[in-house]
Design a protein around this motif. Structure first.
Motif, PDB file in Angstrom:
ATOM      1  N   PRO A 185     107.359  27.077  95.265  1.00 25.51           N
ATOM      2  CA  PRO A 185     108.304  27.842  96.094  1.00 25.51           C
ATOM      3  C   PRO A 185     109.612  27.086  96.279  1.00 25.51           C
ATOM      4  CG  PRO A 185     106.110  27.881  97.069  1.00 25.51           C
ATOM      5  CD  PRO A 185     106.037  26.899  95.939  1.00 25.51           C
ATOM      6  N   GLY A 210     109.792  38.627  96.354  1.00 24.93           N
ATOM      7  CA  GLY A 210     109.969  37.268  96.858  1.00 24.93           C
ATOM      8  C   GLY A 210     110.809  36.416  95.923  1.00 24.93           C
ATOM      9  N   GLU A 214     114.527  34.621  96.669  1.00 20.15           N
ATOM     10  CA  GLU A 214     114.890  33.227  96.412  1.00 20.15           C
ATOM     11  C   GLU A 214     116.149  33.137  95.557  1.00 20.15           C
ATOM     12  OE1 GLU A 214     112.112  30.426  95.048  1.00 20.15           O
ATOM     13  OE2 GLU A 214     110.620  30.821  96.602  1.00 20.15           O
ATOM     14  N   ASN A 320      99.822  37.672 102.981  1.00 21.56           N
ATOM     15  CA  ASN A 320     100.193  36.535 102.133  1.00 21.56           C
ATOM     16  C   ASN A 320      99.151  35.428 102.189  1.00 21.56           C
ATOM     17  OD1 ASN A 320     102.500  37.903 101.470  1.00 21.56           O
ATOM     18  ND2 ASN A 320     103.871  36.650 102.718  1.00 21.56           N
ATOM     19  N   LYS A 324      96.984  38.561  99.230  1.00 18.90           N
ATOM     20  CA  LYS A 324      98.112  38.840  98.330  1.00 18.90           C
ATOM     21  C   LYS A 324      97.697  39.095  96.887  1.00 18.90           C
ATOM     22  CE  LYS A 324     102.861  37.556  97.482  1.00 18.90           C
ATOM     23  NZ  LYS A 324     103.995  36.707  97.920  1.00 18.90           N
ATOM     24  N   GLU A 444     108.600  37.899 102.244  1.00 15.21           N
ATOM     25  CA  GLU A 444     108.343  36.516 102.647  1.00 15.21           C
ATOM     26  C   GLU A 444     108.401  36.412 104.169  1.00 15.21           C
ATOM     27  OE1 GLU A 444     107.563  34.207 100.255  1.00 15.21           O
ATOM     28  OE2 GLU A 444     107.653  36.004  98.991  1.00 15.21           O
TER      29      GLU A 444
END
Length: 464
Positions: A185, A210, A214, A320, A324, A444
């Protein structure tokens, strides 16, 4: 003063001093190679032929080469000293005969090596690609290529299995790209930020919501107010892929939310989105889209889809952590898990220029740029990612039984007709939270103290 038995004048270099030092070193070591990869032999052969390329300059020996005339000698020294000496050596233009000689010898090396010599910045980059090319050249190359960021963990690992085939197909169609794969991540943000500073303006995002989140936070805030909008092509190989569903609606006219949601399902969801993105890449088709910006106590976040506090954030956190890999089914399991401990809280906000804060208890507040979340949950059926507005949806303190009855409405958009539900399109939201709270943003979950939310109209182009 002398060094190794030679005077200072003897240590003044000519272009072949490094070669002689290499030969001496080889003799002392019994013929062992000093330069890795046979570079010593290459330098000595170049010297015998009268051509030596060093520090981006192409030297041609004059009458001394082949004449047997002695050359000044120097001790074996570090490469740095040899570079400084060569830079200070005779830089006068070559004679016509020398230039002809040079072309004849260098022409055997191929078109990549110009016979008239190298500019220093070109020579430094030989063997290392564009990373050492001039800044303007690197930026020109970057602006004509896509920077692809692949998250192999997206979609429960399915993205990693499918990405190679999809990228190979795009390359075969002639799409120029630079590809990086993330391993943890936050890497997508770092890659995107570095690529944007290199000059890339077109990004191919292989993953889910997600991953897009980012990448967006790597491009912004530098892209704010830029003359050229960033272009994003989103290959939906993640879990939810919510954002692109807005662009898959068959009917362009206003329709009932149920009909609009079913039209998306009829198109095959992510498979249809993938097909549409491929076609958009081939045709260069784009649509301008808004970006939402959240200022919080520790910094700023940018997102494309939605931000939620309350019940959706609780569901995303549970999903999550536990469900997930199951995709949309996992999100539904998260909903039922959160029903067991249903929370109804106050999140004080001021909407636009309202005279007072709204501090009423609620099930959730959502601030949407697009319609969907969690894959197929139509949380904001009136949202439009291209209208320059934020779709604000507030659902009051409904109970467990009432929420179970209304749960299908969250998937077809009919929940906005419930008496406890309110919605409006706004441009700015101000928060008055006492401390950090869990916030779900584009799938997220982060814990931040929200302060202000606004919209950047038409800030990016999406290829769809």
């Amino acid at each position: 003063m002398v060094a190794h038995g030679r005077s200072r004048s003897d240590r003044r270099d000519g272009p072949f001093a490094i070669v002689r030092a290499q030969e001496e070193h080889d003799r002392d070591r019994g013929g062992e190679e000093h330069l890795s990869g046979g570079r010593g032999a290459i330098l000595r052969r170049a010297a015998r032929e009268g051509v030596l390329h060093l520090r981006g300059q192409l030297r041609v020996a004059g009458a001394a080469v082949g004449s047997g005339a002695p050359h000044p000698r120097r001790p074996s020294r570090a490469w740095g000293g040899a570079h400084r000496g060569c830079a200070a050596a005779d830089s006068r233009a070559q004679s016509a005969a020398a230039r002809i000689q040079t072309r004849a010898r260098v022409s055997r090396l191929g078109a990549r090596f110009p016979a008239d010599g190298f500019a220093e910045d070109q020579a430094n980059g030989v063997g290392r690609g564009d990373s050492c090319a001039p800044e303007s050249r690197r930026r020109a190359v970057a602006m004509n290529r896509f920077f692809a960021i692949v998250n192999p963990a997206a979609g429960g690992g399915r993205c990693g299995k499918r990405a190679e085939a999809v990228l190979a197909e795009l390359r075969a169609s002639g799409l120029p790209m630079e590809v990086v794969w993330t391993r943890r991540p936050g890497e997508a943000t770092r890659h995107a930020r570095a690529a944007y500073r290199e000059g890339y303006r077109s990004f191919l995002i292989v993953g889910g919501d997600g991953t897009t989140f980012e990448v967006l936070n790597g491009i912004f805030p530098e892209a704010e107010g830029a003359s050229e909008r960033p272009r994003l092509a989103l290959l939906p190989l993640g879990t939810g892929n919510s954002f692109l569903r807005d662009f898959l609606l068959v009917e362009e006219v206003e329709a009932a939310p149920v009909a609009r949601a079913r039209s998306v399902d009829a198109q095959g969801g992510a498979a249809e989105a993938l097909h549409r993105v491929r076609e958009a890449l081939r045709q260069g088709r784009t649509r301008t889209c808004d970006v939402l910006r959240l200022a919080h106590r520790e910094g700023v976040l940018y997102f494309l889809n939605l931000l939620s506090v309350g019940f959706p954030a609780d569901v995303a956190m549970v999903t999550n952590r536990w469900f997930k890999p199951l995709g949309e089914v996992g999100y539904l399991l998260g909903v039922f898990a959160c029903l067991v401990r249903l929370k109804r809280r106050a999140f004080p906000v001021r909407v636009e220029d309202a005279p007072e804060l709204d501090a009423r208890r609620c099930l959730f507040l959502t601030f949407s740029n697009s319609k969907f979340t969690g894959g197929r949950m139509l949380i904001a059926p009136h949202a439009d990612p291209c209208d320059g507005l934020i779709e604000y949806v507030r659902w009051g303190p409904i109970g467990r039984i009432g929420l179970l009855r209304q749960l299908p409405g969250l998937f077809d958009g009919s929940h906005v007709a419930h008496p406890l539900c309110e919605r409006r399109a706004v441009r700015r939201i101000e928060f008055s939270l006492e401390g950090p709270v869990p916030v779900m943003v584009d799938g997220e979950v982060v814990r931040v103290q929200c302060q202000r939310l606004d919209v950047l109209p038409a800030a990016i182009e999406v290829m769809i």
